[in-house]
Design an enzyme around this catalytic site. Structure first.
Site, PDB file in Angstrom:
ATOM      1  N   THR A 135       0.811  -1.226   0.000  1.00 28.03           N
ATOM      2  CA  THR A 135       0.000   0.000   0.000  1.00 28.03           C
ATOM      3  C   THR A 135       0.841   1.272   0.000  1.00 28.03           C
ATOM      4  O   THR A 135       0.304   2.370   0.178  1.00 28.03           O
ATOM      5  CB  THR A 135      -0.911   0.005   1.239  1.00 28.03           C
ATOM      6  OG1 THR A 135      -0.091  -0.134   2.419  1.00 28.03           O
ATOM      7  CG2 THR A 135      -1.907  -1.142   1.192  1.00 28.03           C
ATOM      8  N   GLU A 136       2.139   1.157  -0.205  1.00 29.73           N
ATOM      9  CA  GLU A 136       3.042   2.300  -0.033  1.00 29.73           C
ATOM     10  C   GLU A 136       2.647   3.519  -0.864  1.00 29.73           C
ATOM     11  O   GLU A 136       2.728   4.662  -0.391  1.00 29.73           O
ATOM     12  CB  GLU A 136       4.474   1.878  -0.376  1.00 29.73           C
ATOM     13  CG  GLU A 136       5.151   1.022   0.689  1.00 29.73           C
ATOM     14  CD  GLU A 136       4.914  -0.467   0.496  1.00 29.73           C
ATOM     15  OE1 GLU A 136       5.629  -1.270   1.106  1.00 29.73           O
ATOM     16  OE2 GLU A 136       3.981  -0.833  -0.270  1.00 29.73           O
TER      17      GLU A 136
END
Length: 259
Positions: A135-136
């Site tokens: 999810t960076e």
């Protein structure tokens, strides 16, 4: 061995490393990364260990970076962040290159850096309820280190989908993409992973596992001709190893061999 944020046990040639920050969803910070490095180094050095199982206590396998840790990174200089990033890089590389088999037992969500840990493992089993993903990009960060390993593992196309969208996927989708090995019901996963680990301990040569794992990790870096030459050299060297001699003798004599 005494750790603050993980548990380390060895039994029946299987080392179990358990992330143990359940109140923080086993989130990563500098100390946990350092402890993971120490634990994997201990497993690497222990001749009694043949297989390593990586697990997490509580509802999550690992939720990625700790919020307080992320806040601290905002205050760091570039040099401090580079040093910190390289510590994580070393952990990832040590897991990936460990000359013993590493199995992930994923009984909860594995997100961002937590999913990165799963990516590094040789085999991984997850419960159907687990969600996995990187999810960076959704917080303005990048999945830099894990991308190096993920592209090698599942290919460019599927890596683009996961890394660029930042979406979480089901365990079934992760298995279909090759990110994890299989999905196992929650009530069966502990026994299943233990059975796989014990099977590797009893039914496969430690040297064969080590050399095969190293070959898998290096073959993509070599042109076809070099890869085949390297493989032929490993083939010849393995034929002279005591494990191979024992294994072939047992096979020819129709004897049951326990490694």
């Amino acid at each position: 061995m005494a750790f603050s944020f993980l548990l380390y046990t060895v039994a029946d040639r299987i080392a179990t490393i358990t992330l143990n920050r359940p109140e923080k969803r086993n989130a990563l910070n500098g100390q946990l990364v350092a402890e993971l490095r120490e634990a994997f180094q201990a497993a690497a050095a222990d001749e009694a260990v043949k297989v390593v199982v990586l697990a997490g206590n509580g509802e999550a396998f690992c939720a990625g970076a700790d919020l307080e840790y992320l806040q601290q990174l905002q205050k760091n200089t570039y040099e401090e962040n580079l040093t910190d990033s390289r510590e994580l890089m070393q952990l990832f590389r040590e897991i990936y290159e460990l000359d013993k088999i590493v199995i992930a037992r994923v009984e909860g969500h594995a997100v961002a850096g937590g999913c990165g840990l799963v990516t590094l493992c040789d085999l991984s089993y997850a419960v159907p309820e687990a969600l996995l993903g990187y999810t960076e990009v959704k917080i303005g960060f990048i999945p830099a280190l894990v991308a190096v390993f993920l592209v090698r593992k599942i290919g460019e196309g599927r890596s683009r989908e996961l890394l660029l969208t930042g979406k979480l996927v089901t365990a079934e989708k992760a298995a279909a993409d090759g990110l994890i090995t299989a999905v196992v019901p929650a009530g069966e996963i502990n026994a299943h992973v233990a059975k796989v680990a014990m099977s590797l301990c009893k039914e496969a040569s430690a040297n064969s596992l080590k050399v095969t794992k190293k070959l898998i990790g290096t073959v993509l870096d070599l042109p076809l001709a070099e890869g085949l030459l390297h493989a032929s050299e490993l083939n010849a060297a393995t034929r002279g190893h005591d494990d191979c001699k024992r294994g072939i003798a047992a096979f020819l004599n129709k004897e049951k061999l326990t490694w």
